[in-house]
Write an enzyme that holds these catalytic residues in place. Structure first.
Site, PDB file in Angstrom:
ATOM      1  N   ASP A 285      -1.417  -6.242   6.128  1.00  0.00           N
ATOM      2  CA  ASP A 285      -0.982  -6.378   4.816  1.00  0.00           C
ATOM      3  C   ASP A 285      -0.687  -7.855   4.582  1.00  0.00           C
ATOM      4  O   ASP A 285       0.402  -8.312   5.371  1.00  0.00           O
ATOM      5  CB  ASP A 285       0.217  -5.566   4.461  1.00  0.00           C
ATOM      6  CG  ASP A 285      -0.234  -4.111   4.474  1.00  0.00           C
ATOM      7  OD1 ASP A 285      -0.787  -3.526   3.497  1.00  0.00           O
ATOM      8  OD2 ASP A 285       0.047  -3.562   5.931  1.00  0.00           O
TER       9      ASP A 285
ATOM     10  N   ASN B 263      -6.715  -4.469   5.895  1.00  0.00           N
ATOM     11  CA  ASN B 263      -7.133  -3.667   6.985  1.00  0.00           C
ATOM     12  C   ASN B 263      -7.789  -4.617   8.242  1.00  0.00           C
ATOM     13  O   ASN B 263      -9.117  -4.071   8.791  1.00  0.00           O
ATOM     14  CB  ASN B 263      -8.605  -2.568   6.596  1.00  0.00           C
ATOM     15  CG  ASN B 263      -7.700  -1.397   6.087  1.00  0.00           C
ATOM     16  OD1 ASN B 263      -6.799  -0.734   6.977  1.00  0.00           O
ATOM     17  ND2 ASN B 263      -8.138  -0.691   5.022  1.00  0.00           N
TER      18      ASN B 263
ATOM     19  N   ASN C 237       0.810  -1.306  -0.087  1.00  0.00           N
ATOM     20  CA  ASN C 237       0.104  -0.040   0.122  1.00  0.00           C
ATOM     21  C   ASN C 237       0.932   1.299   0.062  1.00  0.00           C
ATOM     22  O   ASN C 237       1.351   1.531   0.827  1.00  0.00           O
ATOM     23  CB  ASN C 237      -0.794  -0.099   1.309  1.00  0.00           C
ATOM     24  CG  ASN C 237      -1.562   1.250   1.223  1.00  0.00           C
ATOM     25  OD1 ASN C 237      -1.689   2.382   0.801  1.00  0.00           O
ATOM     26  ND2 ASN C 237      -2.956   1.086   1.853  1.00  0.00           N
TER      27      ASN C 237
ATOM     28  N   ASP D  35       2.857   4.673   5.061  1.00  0.00           N
ATOM     29  CA  ASP D  35       2.420   4.204   6.452  1.00  0.00           C
ATOM     30  C   ASP D  35       2.785   2.605   6.522  1.00  0.00           C
ATOM     31  O   ASP D  35       2.548   2.057   7.401  1.00  0.00           O
ATOM     32  CB  ASP D  35       1.468   4.745   7.059  1.00  0.00           C
ATOM     33  CG  ASP D  35       0.085   4.706   6.384  1.00  0.00           C
ATOM     34  OD1 ASP D  35       0.269   4.385   5.000  1.00  0.00           O
ATOM     35  OD2 ASP D  35      -0.945   5.129   6.644  1.00  0.00           O
ATOM     36  N   HIS D  36       2.612   2.153   5.231  1.00  0.00           N
ATOM     37  CA  HIS D  36       2.650   0.517   5.144  1.00  0.00           C
ATOM     38  C   HIS D  36       3.894   0.160   4.639  1.00  0.00           C
ATOM     39  O   HIS D  36       4.605   0.801   3.827  1.00  0.00           O
ATOM     40  CB  HIS D  36       1.757  -0.127   4.032  1.00  0.00           C
ATOM     41  CG  HIS D  36       0.270   0.345   4.551  1.00  0.00           C
ATOM     42  ND1 HIS D  36      -0.549  -0.777   4.841  1.00  0.00           N
ATOM     43  CD2 HIS D  36      -0.542   1.510   4.497  1.00  0.00           C
ATOM     44  CE1 HIS D  36      -1.899  -0.406   5.331  1.00  0.00           C
ATOM     45  NE2 HIS D  36      -1.829   1.058   5.005  1.00  0.00           N
TER      46      HIS D  36
ATOM     47  N   ASP E 124      -3.943  -4.939   1.207  1.00  0.00           N
ATOM     48  CA  ASP E 124      -4.204  -4.382   2.317  1.00  0.00           C
ATOM     49  C   ASP E 124      -5.560  -4.572   2.964  1.00  0.00           C
ATOM     50  O   ASP E 124      -6.609  -4.314   2.388  1.00  0.00           O
ATOM     51  CB  ASP E 124      -4.121  -2.448   2.338  1.00  0.00           C
ATOM     52  CG  ASP E 124      -4.272  -2.099   3.762  1.00  0.00           C
ATOM     53  OD1 ASP E 124      -4.754  -2.730   4.560  1.00  0.00           O
ATOM     54  OD2 ASP E 124      -4.463  -0.956   3.686  1.00  0.00           O
TER      55      ASP E 124
ATOM     56  N   GLU F 167      -3.917   2.014  -2.966  1.00  0.00           N
ATOM     57  CA  GLU F 167      -4.115   3.191  -2.586  1.00  0.00           C
ATOM     58  C   GLU F 167      -3.344   4.090  -3.400  1.00  0.00           C
ATOM     59  O   GLU F 167      -2.256   4.944  -3.104  1.00  0.00           O
ATOM     60  CB  GLU F 167      -3.747   3.607  -1.162  1.00  0.00           C
ATOM     61  CG  GLU F 167      -4.947   3.444  -0.110  1.00  0.00           C
ATOM     62  CD  GLU F 167      -4.825   4.136   1.189  1.00  0.00           C
ATOM     63  OE1 GLU F 167      -5.471   5.150   1.084  1.00  0.00           O
ATOM     64  OE2 GLU F 167      -4.161   3.811   2.311  1.00  0.00           O
TER      65      GLU F 167
END
Length: 252
Positions: A214, A147, A7, A243-244, A145, A34
């Protein structure tokens, strides 16, 4: 095959990181999430110059997914068939006999919210579609991802927010593995508190306050050749990082 998911949290912002990482790691297949840009704005020339074919499903400002491959991609599917969804979340393609499904699962915002209800509805539709896909493609990878942190060990012990770790989300993850999918990462030993996402706030990465959300899930025929699965945390230390962190699986 070396397959990865990442991501990037804005392809435009993270393009230099992506190109450097592709040159260093030399993956055969990469699923991105994303993108945060429409298809016309995807930097195709730069990615193709790095040696990759790509298929995308873009969306302005939000969401967006892509598959990069060193070899051609066939039978491309965008979003979940039969599930009306304006959000760009799923892309699938067949690569060297492996059906690769890259997905950006809904966040869900908060347990009990409208966005959480959408997340569960979306997960149900994905599971139903994948049941048919696996019947057609014995070698299948579901990655992206999610989530969802599927177990307590996939979340920092001090994580207090229900989202990502709630019972309904974990049940939906279990429904996916119930299709015959195996969490590639859990086929190997890893240190405690191994995560793939850390918030930008509160020095979360430095404190290792994160979640493992992930994932790379694989069907049984691919387990036979799976030789490694790791999180590459090096990218999270870069300036203006996603951030991933990427998750990488090696087959053969």
């Amino acid at each position: 095959m070396k397959l990865a998911t990442w991501n990037v949290n804005s392809l435009k912002v993270r393009l230099p990181h992506l190109l450097d990482w592709l040159a260093r790691e030399q993956p055969d297949v990469v699923c991105l999430q994303e993108l945060k840009c429409e298809d016309a704005a995807v930097p195709r020339a730069e990615i193709e110059a790095a040696g990759y074919h790509l298929e995308t499903l873009g969306q302005k400002t939000y969401n967006g997914v892509a598959i990069l491959s060193r070899t051609s991609l066939g039978a491309v599917q965008r979003n979940i068939p039969g599930f009306a969804d304006p959000q760009a979340r799923v892309i699938a393609a067949t690569i060297e006999g492996v059906r690769v499904v890259g997905a950006y699962f809904p966040n869900g915002q908060a347990v009990g919210s409208e966005k959480f209800a959408y997340k569960l509805e979306w997960l149900t539709a994905l599971t139903q579609w994948l049941r048919a896909e696996i019947a057609l493609h014995p070698k299948l990878v579901l990655t992206g991802d999610f989530n969802i942190a599927p177990e307590d060990r996939d979340a920092h012990p001090d994580w207090k927010d229900e989202i990502h770790v709630s019972a309904p989300e974990r049940a939906a993850f279990a429904a996916l593995t119930g299709l015959g999918l195996t969490d590639a990462y859990r086929r190997f030993e890893h240190p405690e508190r191994s995560f793939s996402w850390w918030d930008y706030r509160m020095n979360a990465f430095r404190r290792n306050f994160g979640l493992r959300i992930d994932h790379i899930l694989i069907t049984a025929p691919l387990i036979e050749t799976l030789s490694a699965c790791e999180v590459d945390k090096s990218t999270r230390s870069l300036e203006r990082p996603s951030d991933h962190a990427p998750v990488i699986a090696v087959f053969g």
